[in-house]
Design a protein around this motif. Structure first.
Motif, short mmCIF file in Angstrom:
data_model
loop_
_atom_site.label_atom_id
_atom_site.label_comp_id
_atom_site.label_asym_id
_atom_site.label_seq_id
_atom_site.Cartn_x
_atom_site.Cartn_y
_atom_site.Cartn_z
N ASN A 1 5.00 6.96 0.73
CA ASN A 1 4.22 7.40 -0.42
C ASN A 1 3.85 6.23 -1.33
OD1 ASN A 1 2.87 9.40 -1.81
ND2 ASN A 1 4.61 9.89 -3.13
N ALA A 2 3.39 5.15 -0.71
CA ALA A 2 3.04 3.93 -1.45
C ALA A 2 1.70 4.09 -2.14
CB ALA A 2 3.00 2.74 -0.51
N HIS A 3 1.60 3.45 -3.30
CA HIS A 3 0.34 3.44 -4.04
C HIS A 3 -0.57 2.32 -3.55
CE1 HIS A 3 -2.50 3.61 -7.34
NE2 HIS A 3 -2.30 2.33 -7.55
N ALA A 4 0.00 1.16 -3.18
CA ALA A 4 -0.76 0.00 -2.73
C ALA A 4 0.12 -0.82 -1.79
CB ALA A 4 -1.19 -0.86 -3.92
N ILE A 5 -0.50 -1.77 -1.08
CA ILE A 5 0.28 -2.62 -0.19
C ILE A 5 -0.12 -4.09 -0.34
CG2 ILE A 5 0.56 -0.79 1.54
CD1 ILE A 5 -1.39 -2.39 3.34
N LEU A 6 0.80 -4.94 0.05
CA LEU A 6 0.56 -6.37 0.24
C LEU A 6 0.94 -6.66 1.68
CD1 LEU A 6 2.41 -7.64 -2.92
CD2 LEU A 6 -0.04 -7.89 -2.53
N LEU B 1 -8.12 -4.16 7.11
CA LEU B 1 -7.09 -3.45 6.34
C LEU B 1 -7.63 -2.97 5.00
CD1 LEU B 1 -3.97 -5.67 7.08
CD2 LEU B 1 -4.55 -3.45 8.08
N VAL B 2 -8.45 -3.79 4.34
CA VAL B 2 -9.06 -3.38 3.07
C VAL B 2 -9.94 -2.16 3.30
CG1 VAL B 2 -10.73 -4.06 1.30
CG2 VAL B 2 -8.90 -5.64 1.97
N ASP B 3 -10.74 -2.17 4.36
CA ASP B 3 -11.62 -1.04 4.66
C ASP B 3 -10.81 0.23 4.95
OD1 ASP B 3 -13.75 -2.77 4.34
OD2 ASP B 3 -14.10 -3.03 6.50
N ALA B 4 -9.75 0.09 5.76
CA ALA B 4 -8.90 1.25 6.08
C ALA B 4 -8.20 1.76 4.82
CB ALA B 4 -7.88 0.88 7.15
N GLY B 5 -7.73 0.84 3.99
CA GLY B 5 -7.06 1.23 2.76
C GLY B 5 -7.99 1.96 1.81
N THR B 6 -9.24 1.54 1.77
CA THR B 6 -10.24 2.22 0.93
C THR B 6 -10.42 3.66 1.39
OG1 THR B 6 -11.36 0.12 0.51
CG2 THR B 6 -12.62 2.13 0.11
N ASN C 1 2.46 -17.89 18.54
CA ASN C 1 1.24 -18.10 17.77
C ASN C 1 0.34 -16.88 17.63
OD1 ASN C 1 0.39 -17.98 20.37
ND2 ASN C 1 -0.78 -19.89 20.35
N THR C 2 0.77 -15.72 18.07
CA THR C 2 -0.04 -14.51 17.88
C THR C 2 0.86 -13.33 17.54
OG1 THR C 2 0.07 -13.91 20.22
CG2 THR C 2 -1.86 -15.19 19.51
N CYS C 3 0.25 -12.36 16.89
CA CYS C 3 0.98 -11.15 16.52
C CYS C 3 -0.03 -10.00 16.46
CB CYS C 3 1.65 -11.36 15.16
SG CYS C 3 2.72 -10.03 14.66
N PRO C 4 0.01 -9.08 17.42
CA PRO C 4 -0.97 -7.99 17.41
C PRO C 4 -0.70 -7.00 16.28
CG PRO C 4 0.64 -7.64 19.15
CD PRO C 4 0.95 -8.98 18.53
N VAL C 5 -1.76 -6.65 15.55
CA VAL C 5 -1.62 -5.73 14.41
C VAL C 5 -2.78 -4.75 14.45
CG1 VAL C 5 -1.54 -5.54 11.90
CG2 VAL C 5 -0.54 -7.53 13.02
N HIS C 6 -2.47 -3.49 14.21
CA HIS C 6 -3.51 -2.46 14.12
C HIS C 6 -3.37 -1.76 12.76
CE1 HIS C 6 -5.93 1.07 14.98
NE2 HIS C 6 -6.44 0.37 15.98
N PRO C 7 -4.47 -1.49 12.08
CA PRO C 7 -4.40 -0.83 10.78
C PRO C 7 -3.58 0.46 10.79
CG PRO C 7 -6.61 -1.63 11.12
CD PRO C 7 -5.87 -1.85 12.42
N ARG C 8 -3.63 1.19 11.89
CA ARG C 8 -2.87 2.44 11.99
C ARG C 8 -1.37 2.19 11.76
NH1 ARG C 8 -4.62 4.25 16.99
NH2 ARG C 8 -3.42 2.61 17.93
N PRO D 1 -4.95 0.91 -1.75
CA PRO D 1 -5.57 -0.41 -1.81
C PRO D 1 -4.68 -1.51 -1.24
CG PRO D 1 -5.03 0.37 -4.02
CD PRO D 1 -4.70 1.48 -3.07
N VAL D 2 -5.34 -2.47 -0.61
CA VAL D 2 -4.66 -3.68 -0.13
C VAL D 2 -4.90 -4.74 -1.20
CG1 VAL D 2 -4.60 -5.44 1.67
CG2 VAL D 2 -5.06 -3.05 2.27
N LEU D 3 -3.83 -5.13 -1.90
CA LEU D 3 -3.98 -6.03 -3.03
C LEU D 3 -4.16 -7.49 -2.62
CD1 LEU D 3 -1.39 -4.53 -5.51
CD2 LEU D 3 -3.81 -3.98 -5.21
N ASP D 4 -3.49 -7.92 -1.56
CA ASP D 4 -3.61 -9.32 -1.13
C ASP D 4 -2.99 -9.47 0.24
OD1 ASP D 4 -4.24 -12.00 -1.19
OD2 ASP D 4 -2.84 -12.54 -2.78
#
Length: 172
Positions: free
Chosen positions: A104-109, A132-137, A87-94, A142-145
């Motif tokens: 060399n991605a332009h955007a991510i989902l 993730l949106v803040d880090a992508g900015t 029920n958990t999955c640790p994720v860091h924006p890095r 950009p984080v599309l969704d």
């Protein structure tokens, strides 16, 4: 009186650590069709189908993954960022943007599954998406969704977006 002379200290050659960490990214172009560009992801439904093609709904533990997109929103890579437990999955924006920069991605989902079968979006899901949106900015990626996939049912972080995967997709 003369200054003392010292023999030079011999330098040992620098050695690399015994283990080298490797980044695994799966490069592919799943057959998703759109009117503007063949293979473009134009809606949350398209995004859910791409994650389903890579087997995200079939996972028995929580898995956080990203699809990396080119400038025409076509998938160029799929990357599993983190595997958690039931029920958990640790994720860091890095870790999320490491693969995006390497490919060399332009955007991510991004998406993660709920093995419990409940596609409801939690407050923690919304907070992570905002981080993730803040880090992508800051990075210019950009984080599309963001999606939550539970079996054949998916929910987007975008308000009011949810649905069911087509029957020909993977069966959990």
């Amino acid at each position: 009186m003369t200054a003392p002379t010292y023999a030079p200290i011999p330098r040992r050659p620098r050695r690399l650590p015994g283990l080298v960490r490797e980044l695994r990214v799966t490069y592919a172009r799943p057959p998703v069709s759109g009117p503007d560009s063949p293979g473009a992801i134009l809606s949350p439904e398209d995004a859910a189908c791409v994650f389903a093609r890579f087997g995200l709904p079939l996972e028995t533990v929580e898995v956080f993954a990203v699809v990396l997109l080119d400038t025409k929103n076509r998938p160029i890579a799929y990357h599993v960022v983190s595997r958690g437990n039931l029920n958990t999955c640790p994720v860091h924006p890095r870790a999320v943007f490491l693969a995006a920069i390497a490919a060399n991605a332009h955007a991510i989902l991004h998406a993660h599954n709920h093995p419990s079968g409940d596609p409801a979006i939690s407050g923690e899901d919304v907070r992570l998406h905002q981080r993730l949106v803040d880090a992508g900015t800051l990075l210019g990626i950009p984080v599309l969704d963001g999606l939550v996939v539970a079996g054949r049912i998916w929910t987007s972080i975008a308000p009011g977006s949810s649905g069911t995967l087509p029957a020909e997709g993977p069966t959990p």
